[in-house]
Structures are given as structure tokens and as C-alpha cells.
Design a protein around this motif. Structure first.
Motif, PDB file in Angstrom:
ATOM      1  N   THR A   1      21.691  54.500 -46.666  1.00 47.13           N
ATOM      2  CA  THR A   1      22.928  54.695 -45.909  1.00 47.13           C
ATOM      3  C   THR A   1      24.013  53.695 -46.301  1.00 47.13           C
ATOM      4  O   THR A   1      25.167  53.858 -45.922  1.00 47.13           O
ATOM      5  N   HIS A   2      23.631  52.677 -47.024  1.00 48.60           N
ATOM      6  CA  HIS A   2      24.623  51.691 -47.463  1.00 48.60           C
ATOM      7  C   HIS A   2      24.102  50.988 -48.715  1.00 48.60           C
ATOM      8  O   HIS A   2      22.925  50.623 -48.793  1.00 48.60           O
ATOM      9  N   ARG A   3      24.970  50.844 -49.689  1.00 48.37           N
ATOM     10  CA  ARG A   3      24.596  50.149 -50.911  1.00 48.37           C
ATOM     11  C   ARG A   3      25.811  49.379 -51.431  1.00 48.37           C
ATOM     12  O   ARG A   3      26.927  49.898 -51.436  1.00 48.37           O
ATOM     13  N   GLU A   4      25.600  48.143 -51.815  1.00 52.98           N
ATOM     14  CA  GLU A   4      26.663  47.385 -52.452  1.00 52.98           C
ATOM     15  C   GLU A   4      26.041  46.381 -53.411  1.00 52.98           C
ATOM     16  O   GLU A   4      24.885  45.972 -53.255  1.00 52.98           O
ATOM     17  N   ALA A   5      26.814  46.027 -54.417  1.00 55.18           N
ATOM     18  CA  ALA A   5      26.316  45.098 -55.428  1.00 55.18           C
ATOM     19  C   ALA A   5      27.468  44.289 -55.989  1.00 55.18           C
ATOM     20  O   ALA A   5      28.619  44.742 -56.006  1.00 55.18           O
ATOM     21  N   LYS A   6      27.158  43.089 -56.435  1.00 54.97           N
ATOM     22  CA  LYS A   6      28.162  42.228 -57.028  1.00 54.97           C
ATOM     23  C   LYS A   6      27.481  41.349 -58.074  1.00 54.97           C
ATOM     24  O   LYS A   6      26.382  40.834 -57.844  1.00 54.97           O
TER      25      LYS A   6
ATOM     26  N   PRO B   1      29.666  54.146 -43.578  1.00 56.03           N
ATOM     27  CA  PRO B   1      28.490  54.773 -44.162  1.00 56.03           C
ATOM     28  C   PRO B   1      28.396  54.501 -45.666  1.00 56.03           C
ATOM     29  O   PRO B   1      28.957  53.550 -46.163  1.00 56.03           O
ATOM     30  N   VAL B   2      27.726  55.351 -46.371  1.00 59.74           N
ATOM     31  CA  VAL B   2      27.534  55.180 -47.808  1.00 59.74           C
ATOM     32  C   VAL B   2      28.883  55.042 -48.506  1.00 59.74           C
ATOM     33  O   VAL B   2      29.789  55.853 -48.326  1.00 59.74           O
ATOM     34  N   ILE B   3      29.017  53.974 -49.303  1.00 62.38           N
ATOM     35  CA  ILE B   3      30.275  53.765 -50.034  1.00 62.38           C
ATOM     36  C   ILE B   3      29.974  53.530 -51.509  1.00 62.38           C
ATOM     37  O   ILE B   3      30.472  52.605 -52.129  1.00 62.38           O
TER      38      ILE B   3
ATOM     39  N   TRP C   1      38.994  50.480 -51.721  1.00 61.38           N
ATOM     40  CA  TRP C   1      38.066  51.357 -51.009  1.00 61.38           C
ATOM     41  C   TRP C   1      36.695  50.725 -50.762  1.00 61.38           C
ATOM     42  O   TRP C   1      35.808  51.376 -50.228  1.00 61.38           O
ATOM     43  N   LYS C   2      36.485  49.486 -51.206  1.00 57.66           N
ATOM     44  CA  LYS C   2      35.216  48.776 -51.055  1.00 57.66           C
ATOM     45  C   LYS C   2      34.071  49.453 -51.803  1.00 57.66           C
ATOM     46  O   LYS C   2      32.898  49.332 -51.426  1.00 57.66           O
ATOM     47  N   TYR C   3      34.401  50.183 -52.872  1.00 60.25           N
ATOM     48  CA  TYR C   3      33.357  50.759 -53.708  1.00 60.25           C
ATOM     49  C   TYR C   3      32.801  49.667 -54.629  1.00 60.25           C
ATOM     50  O   TYR C   3      33.556  48.854 -55.157  1.00 60.25           O
ATOM     51  N   PRO C   4      31.490  49.648 -54.849  1.00 59.84           N
ATOM     52  CA  PRO C   4      30.878  48.603 -55.684  1.00 59.84           C
ATOM     53  C   PRO C   4      31.067  48.842 -57.177  1.00 59.84           C
ATOM     54  O   PRO C   4      30.107  48.882 -57.959  1.00 59.84           O
TER      55      PRO C   4
END
Length: 354
Positions: free
Chosen positions: A29-34, A61-63, A143-146
Motif C-alpha cells: 500500500t506504500h512504497r518509497e526509496a531514496k 496510498p500507493v505513490i 508528487w512525492k513519487y520515488p
């Protein structure tokens, strides 16, 4: 909830990607990376984000959409006009595998693999990555997309050093008087047969003596022409960092002024033609006349060269061409020919006579 993945970049350095994934009922439901250059920095960021998520929850939600969706969103939400070339490039990129990958999956090696798939010259590959980089630059802050902009910069550095991409070469093609005579004769005959066709003879001559690009020519309005001051306002002049709203007063050499005065005041625009129609007519004529490797835009280069050959200095030439940076005009100061090659040119009388 979070993991750190260590990967060796193509330039030999190590990147540490902190990834955070939240699952609910077996679904992400949520994923982010840096990505970071140091493992300690990656751990600190991941710990900070995990704490924020536990306390406040993830922001929405999912971005992590696929790149193709981000491209579509960029085009849809951009209030700046996207040029034809950039729009075509972005459409083409969507046909490659990279467009199907989610933002968090795209790293520097993903981008370099995509560049290698492009069957084109290094300069064209460089242009493709430059247009794609504009998507990367806004995706995370907007948009806070990774989508990792640092990965794009890393890839461009590696690809440039390997010669896979490069900057565009400056064209130095200039038409000869013989080639121009053929073109003018061709279009004069066409004008006699089709009186409502674009006045290509005047357009060609005006492009040379005004140094204007074809799209700029088609936007020139009578209300922006000041005959007494020999200048015209060029609306939305092309500029690397700005397009819309870049309105610039440009001086007009005498031949350009005289050509404008021959045009009928039948509407708002001085030259009421489309840039596509002008380009197509010029390209077809060159093919028919067997004139090799000559573009309508080369007439601008011819015009700037003519300015220096007839004694213009850099500031004066820039006032005509609209160049903001004088550096780009320095190459013209080395012109070998001196004098006015168009002195006594028979077509000048034709295009300056009503």
C-alpha cells in the motif's frame, strides 16, 4: 518495514538505497526509496521515515506509479507549452521497457540500459535523456513519487564519459548564392501558379536578414512592429530555461524592414502562415532541387554570419538575433569572408518590392 540495498554504480562508486514498503492484507500500500552515497545517511533517513510513518502514517496510498503514468501526468499538468520535439520524444520513451517500470525500480543502471537501446546518434540520445530528466526533476518534489533524480544525474555522467551521449553539434551549414537562386526561382514559379500559397521568397529572405526562427516569424504581429525604430517584438522567443513569456525586442536590418513593408495588412500577423507549412515547403523544394542537407533553420545561421561579415560587432548582432549570451556569438567573429555577399543580389529587389 525497511531495508537497505547496496549496489555498485557504473562509475565504480557505491550507492545505498533505503527502501520502505508497507503491506496491508498482503498487498503493497506504500512504497518509497531514496539513494545515498553513505550507508549511515541511508540508515538515518530510513529510521526517521519509519518513525514518521508510525506516528502519522504514510502520506496517502500507493505513490509508486510506472514511469509512463508519470510522463502522462507531467504532460497533463504542465502549464508551460511542451514543444513538438519534446512531446514526440516523451511519446517514444513510453514505447520502451523503462516506461513500464515503477519509479522506485528505476536506478542509474536502468537509465543507462535504456540509453544503450536507443539506435541513434550520441547527440540525439543526449537530447532524449535531457527531456526525460525534466520528468525526474519534478516527480519527487511535486508528487512525492520515488523517482531518483540523483540516479538520472549519475547515469548522464557515466554515459557522457563513455561517449554514449553527447551535446548537440553546432551546425555550420550555409546556403550558397546558387542554392538560394534555385530556391527563389522555384518558389517564384510556384507563386505564379498558386497565388494563395505562402510567400516563400519573402520568408526565406526575411529569415536570413532578420535571423529569426520559422516559428518566431509566424508569431510576428503588426502591432509589435515599430518601423520608425526598425525593431519588432518577438513573442515567446526560444530560450533554454524559458519559452512562454520570453518576449524580446529585436532590431531589424534594413532589408528585413523593407520585406515587412511589402506584406499586406490583412490580419493581425505579418506572415500568416504555419511553421509546419513553411518547413514542409522548404524541405520538399530542397529535395526537388537536389540541395543536400539544408534546413530552414540554417537561414538563421546564414543571417548571423552575414551580420558579422558586414561589420556588426557582438552587442549589435545580439540586438538583432536576440542572443542573451554573447558567448554563443563568439564563433561568428572568426568568419573569413568580409563584405556583403548580398550586395547586388537580384532577389533582394524582388522581395522588397510590393
Amino acid at each position: 518495514m525497511g531495508t537497505i540495498v547496496t549496489r555498485k554504480r557504473l562509475d565504480g562508486t557505491i550507492g545505498y538505497t533505503a527502501q520502505i514498503v508497507i503491506k496491508r492484507k498482503g498487498k503493497n500500500t506504500h512504497r518509497e526509496a531514496k539513494t545515498f552515497d553513505r550507508a549511515q545517511a541511508a540508515k538515518a533517513w530510513m529510521a526517521k521515515r519509519e518513525t514518521e510513518i508510525r506516528e502519522k502514517g504514510p502520506e496517502g496510498p500507493v505513490i509508486d506509479p510506472p514511469l509512463s503514468d508519470v510522463i502522462d501526468q507531467y504532460i497533463k499538468e504542465s502549464e508551460k507549452e511542451i514543444g513538438r520535439t519534446k512531446a514526440q520524444v516523451l511519446r517514444t520513451i513510453k514505447t520502451y521497457d523503462i516506461a513500464g517500470k515503477r519509479c522506485s525500480q528505476i536506478e542509474s543502471d536502468t537509465i543507462t540500459d535504456f540509453a544503450k537501446q536507443l539506435d541513434m546518434q550520441p547527440q540525439t540520445r543526449g537530447n532524449y535523456l535531457s527531456h526525460l530528466a525534466s520528468i525526474f526533476a519534478v516527480a519527487r518534489p511535486m508528487w512525492k513519487y520515488p523517482l531518483d533524480y540523483a540516479a538520472m544525474k549519475d547515469a548522464q555522467t557515466v554515459l557522457r564519459r563513455l561517449g554514449i551521449i553527447s551535446k548537440s553539434k553546432e551546425r555550420d551549414r550555409r546556403p550558397t548564392l546558387d542554392e538560394l537562386d534555385k530556391l527563389m526561382s522555384h518558389f517564384q514559379d510556384r507563386q505564379k501558379r498558386r497565388k494563395k500559397s505562402a510567400q516563400m521568397c519573402r520568408l526565406i529572405a526575411f529569415a536570413i536578414f532578420s535571423t529569426r526562427r520559422q516559428e518566431e516569424i509566424t508569431r510576428l504581429a503588426w502591432s509589435d512592429f515599430e518601423e520608425e525604430h526598425k525593431r519588432v517584438m518577438v513573442r515567446d522567443m526560444k530560450h533554454p530555461g524559458q519559452k512562454d513569456g520570453n518576449d524580446t525586442w529585436c532590431d531589424l536590418p534594413e532589408p528585413a524592414v523593407q520585406i515587412i513593408k511589402t506584406m499586406p495588412r490583412s490580419g493581425e500577423l505579418i506572415f500568416p502562415y504555419s511553421a509546419d507549412a513553411i518547413s514542409a515547403a522548404f524541405t520538399r523544394a530542397c529535395a526537388f532541387l537536389e540541395i543536400k542537407d539544408l534546413h530552414f533553420h540554417d537561414l538563421r545561421h546564414e543571417g548571423v554570419s552575414w551580420l558579422f561579415e558586414t561589420g556588426y560587432n557582438i552587442p549589435h548582432a545580439a540586438a538583432v538575433s536576440g542572443h542573451r549570451s554573447w558567448t554563443s556569438l563568439k564563433r561568428y567573429t572568426q568568419v573569413r569572408q568580409r563584405g556583403d555577399k548580398y550586395a547586388g543580389w537580384k532577389w533582394l529587389d524582388v522581395v522588397t518590392t510590393s
